[in-house]
Design a protein around this motif. Structure first.
Motif, PDB file in Angstrom:
ATOM      1  N   GLU A  34      84.355  45.009  62.172  1.00  0.00           N
ATOM      2  CA  GLU A  34      82.902  45.186  62.042  1.00  0.00           C
ATOM      3  C   GLU A  34      82.542  46.069  60.849  1.00  0.00           C
ATOM      4  N   GLU A  35      83.308  47.136  60.658  1.00  0.00           N
ATOM      5  CA  GLU A  35      83.013  48.082  59.571  1.00  0.00           C
ATOM      6  C   GLU A  35      83.152  47.414  58.198  1.00  0.00           C
ATOM      7  N   VAL A  36      84.203  46.640  58.030  1.00  0.00           N
ATOM      8  CA  VAL A  36      84.399  45.934  56.756  1.00  0.00           C
ATOM      9  C   VAL A  36      83.255  44.955  56.534  1.00  0.00           C
ATOM     10  N   MET A  37      82.898  44.214  57.583  1.00  0.00           N
ATOM     11  CA  MET A  37      81.807  43.260  57.468  1.00  0.00           C
ATOM     12  C   MET A  37      80.526  43.960  57.039  1.00  0.00           C
ATOM     13  N   ARG A  38      80.230  45.085  57.644  1.00  0.00           N
ATOM     14  CA  ARG A  38      78.996  45.806  57.305  1.00  0.00           C
ATOM     15  C   ARG A  38      79.031  46.350  55.880  1.00  0.00           C
ATOM     16  N   ASP A  39      80.189  46.814  55.441  1.00  0.00           N
ATOM     17  CA  ASP A  39      80.313  47.298  54.064  1.00  0.00           C
ATOM     18  C   ASP A  39      80.007  46.182  53.066  1.00  0.00           C
ATOM     19  N   VAL A  40      80.587  45.018  53.311  1.00  0.00           N
ATOM     20  CA  VAL A  40      80.349  43.883  52.408  1.00  0.00           C
ATOM     21  C   VAL A  40      78.891  43.441  52.507  1.00  0.00           C
ATOM     22  N   GLN A  41      78.334  43.449  53.700  1.00  0.00           N
ATOM     23  CA  GLN A  41      76.929  43.085  53.866  1.00  0.00           C
ATOM     24  C   GLN A  41      76.010  44.013  53.080  1.00  0.00           C
ATOM     25  N   ARG A  42      76.329  45.296  53.042  1.00  0.00           N
ATOM     26  CA  ARG A  42      75.522  46.224  52.248  1.00  0.00           C
ATOM     27  C   ARG A  42      75.550  45.846  50.772  1.00  0.00           C
TER      28      ARG A  42
END
Length: 118
Positions: free
Chosen positions: A91-99
Motif C-alpha cells: 500500500e505504501e509503495v502504491m501511495r508513493d507512486v500515486q503522489r
C-alpha cells in the motif's frame, strides 16, 4: 506548484540550517538539501523539455497531448491498484507512486491553464 513548494522547502532548510542543526544531524540536513536541490533541478529540466516539445504544437495538438497523457496516468493508476491487489507492491509503495502521478496531473492542469491564457 510542486516546484514552488520544493523551492520554498529548500529555502526554509537553508535559512534555518543552524537552528535545525541543534535538533537534527547536520549531515542529514545537508543530505536532504542536496537531494531536494537535485530533484528540483530535474523537475526544471523536465519542464523545459516539455515546453520545448509544446512549442512545435498547435492548440489542438496540445489538447490532444494533454488528453493522451491523462489517459496514460489513469492507466498507470489502474496498474498500481492491480499490482497492489496481487501483492506485488504494498500500500505504501502504491501511495508513493500515486503522489507522483498526482503531481503530474497537477502539472498538466497548470499547463492547460497556461495555454488558456496564451
Amino acid at each position: 506548484m510542486l516546484a514552488i513548494t520544493m523551492t520554498e522547502g529548500v529555502d526554509y532548510l537553508e535559512a534555518n540550517q543552524e537552528m535545525l542543526s541543534q535538533h537534527y544531524d547536520p549531515k542529514l540536513i545537508t543530505l536532504l538539501l542536496s537531494s531536494m536541490s537535485l530533484r528540483l533541478a530535474r523537475q526544471e529540466d523536465d519542464a523545459r523539455a516539455e515546453e520545448q516539445e509544446d512549442r512545435g504544437l498547435d492548440r489542438a495538438a496540445q489538447q490532444q497531448r494533454l488528453e493522451l497523457r491523462r489517459k496514460m496516468i489513469r492507466h498507470q493508476r489502474d496498474i498500481l491498484v492491480r499490482e497492489r491487489d496481487r501483492g506485488t507492491i504494498d500500500e505504501e509503495v502504491m501511495r508513493d507512486v500515486q503522489r507522483g502521478l498526482d503531481a503530474e496531473e497537477l502539472a498538466l492542469d497548470t499547463s492547460l491553464l497556461h495555454w488558456d491564457r496564451v
